[in-house]
Design an enzyme around this catalytic site. Structure first.
Site, PDB file in Angstrom:
ATOM      1  N   PRO A 165       0.792  -1.231   0.000  1.00 42.74           N
ATOM      2  CA  PRO A 165       0.000   0.000   0.000  1.00 42.74           C
ATOM      3  C   PRO A 165       0.822   1.278   0.000  1.00 42.74           C
ATOM      4  CG  PRO A 165      -0.195  -1.154   2.100  1.00 42.74           C
ATOM      5  CD  PRO A 165       0.487  -2.085   1.155  1.00 42.74           C
ATOM      6  N   HIS A 224      12.417  -2.542   3.141  1.00 39.97           N
ATOM      7  CA  HIS A 224      11.850  -1.220   3.406  1.00 39.97           C
ATOM      8  C   HIS A 224      12.814  -0.173   2.892  1.00 39.97           C
ATOM      9  CE1 HIS A 224       8.725  -2.996   5.779  1.00 39.97           C
ATOM     10  NE2 HIS A 224       9.659  -3.736   6.373  1.00 39.97           N
ATOM     11  N   TYR A 260      11.009   8.915   1.420  1.00 37.85           N
ATOM     12  CA  TYR A 260      11.054   7.852   0.419  1.00 37.85           C
ATOM     13  C   TYR A 260      11.762   8.243  -0.884  1.00 37.85           C
ATOM     14  CZ  TYR A 260       7.621   5.846   3.606  1.00 37.85           C
ATOM     15  OH  TYR A 260       6.999   5.348   4.732  1.00 37.85           O
ATOM     16  N   HIS A 270       3.444  -4.150   9.696  1.00 43.60           N
ATOM     17  CA  HIS A 270       3.387  -3.966  11.143  1.00 43.60           C
ATOM     18  C   HIS A 270       2.190  -4.653  11.806  1.00 43.60           C
ATOM     19  CE1 HIS A 270       6.470  -1.213   9.999  1.00 43.60           C
ATOM     20  NE2 HIS A 270       5.637  -0.421   9.359  1.00 43.60           N
ATOM     21  N   ARG A 317      12.128   5.367  13.127  1.00 45.12           N
ATOM     22  CA  ARG A 317      10.932   6.203  12.914  1.00 45.12           C
ATOM     23  C   ARG A 317       9.949   6.014  14.080  1.00 45.12           C
ATOM     24  NH1 ARG A 317       8.755   5.300   7.061  1.00 45.12           N
ATOM     25  NH2 ARG A 317       7.602   7.196   7.630  1.00 45.12           N
TER      26      ARG A 317
HETATM   27  C1  DQA Z   1       7.870   1.249   4.293  1.00 44.32           C
HETATM   28  C2  DQA Z   1       7.847   1.533   5.794  1.00 44.32           C
HETATM   29  C3  DQA Z   1       6.451   1.331   6.367  1.00 44.32           C
HETATM   30  O1  DQA Z   1       6.434   1.599   7.755  1.00 44.32           O
HETATM   31  C4  DQA Z   1       5.475   2.265   5.677  1.00 44.32           C
HETATM   32  O2  DQA Z   1       4.165   2.038   6.156  1.00 44.32           O
HETATM   33  C5  DQA Z   1       5.540   2.179   4.193  1.00 44.32           C
HETATM   34  C6  DQA Z   1       6.851   2.098   3.552  1.00 44.32           C
HETATM   35  C7  DQA Z   1       9.261   1.555   3.671  1.00 44.32           C
HETATM   36  O3  DQA Z   1       9.505   1.108   2.561  1.00 44.32           O
HETATM   37  O4  DQA Z   1      10.082   2.251   4.280  1.00 44.32           O
HETATM   38  O5  DQA Z   1       4.527   2.270   3.504  1.00 44.32           O
HETATM   39  O6  DQA Z   1       7.604  -0.115   4.076  1.00 44.32           O
END
Ligand code: DQA
Length: 142
Positions: A10, A100, A23, A80, A107
């Site tokens: 997502p 990730h 990101y 999570h 975080r």
């Molecule tokens: C993520 C980290 C997750 O906590 C977050 O909800 C994301 C992106 C990452 O790639 O750093 O949607 O998976």
């Protein structure tokens, strides 16, 4: 030729627009093109799937078990709390690598807990898009 699948969960369709300070400014198409290039250099074919829906990710994992020798999974926030995705990873016997982009341990507290980590072959986080490239390398050598 070894075939691998990259699943993005997502909100990862909004890469480039979404929180660029966390990101990065590149979009998902650029990410996928870079992953493909690295996979091909490592002698592997690579397919991609993105969904914002838990069930669609689970269906794809089920399908993947008969087609791919490994999966790179960024489950986004499902990481999570989705016991359903965790069970799907356990059910398929191919290696799944958790990735990730951000350093989830640096975080908010809820991001430090991954319910999928115990059933993945390994986890890579905090290296930006390089997290995926490192996972490609891991699958190539596994
Ligand atoms: C993520 C980290 C997750 O906590 C977050 O909800 C994301 C992106 C990452 O790639 O750093 O949607 O998976």
């Amino acid at each position: 030729m070894k075939k691998i699948l990259v699943i993005n969960g997502p909100n990862l369709n909004l890469l480039g627009e979404r929180e660029p300070g966390v990101y990065g400014s590149a979009g998902i198409d650029e990410l996928c093109a870079n992953i493909r290039e690295r996979a091909e250099k490592a002698g592997m074919e690579c397919d991609f799937f993105q969904s914002n829906h838990e069930g669609a990710i689970i269906d794809k994992l089920h399908e993947a078990r008969k087609i791919y020798s490994g999966v790179i999974l960024n489950a986004g926030a499902y990481t999570h709390y989705s016991y359903a995705i965790r069970d799907a990873i356990s059910a398929v016997k191919i290696p799944v690598i958790e990735v990730h982009i951000s350093n989830v341990d640096a975080r908010e507290e809820f991001r430090s807990n991954s319910v999928i980590a115990p059933v993945c072959s390994g986890s890579i986080a905090g290296f930006g898009f390089m997290s995926y490239y490192l996972a490609v390398q891991a699958l190539a050598e596994m």
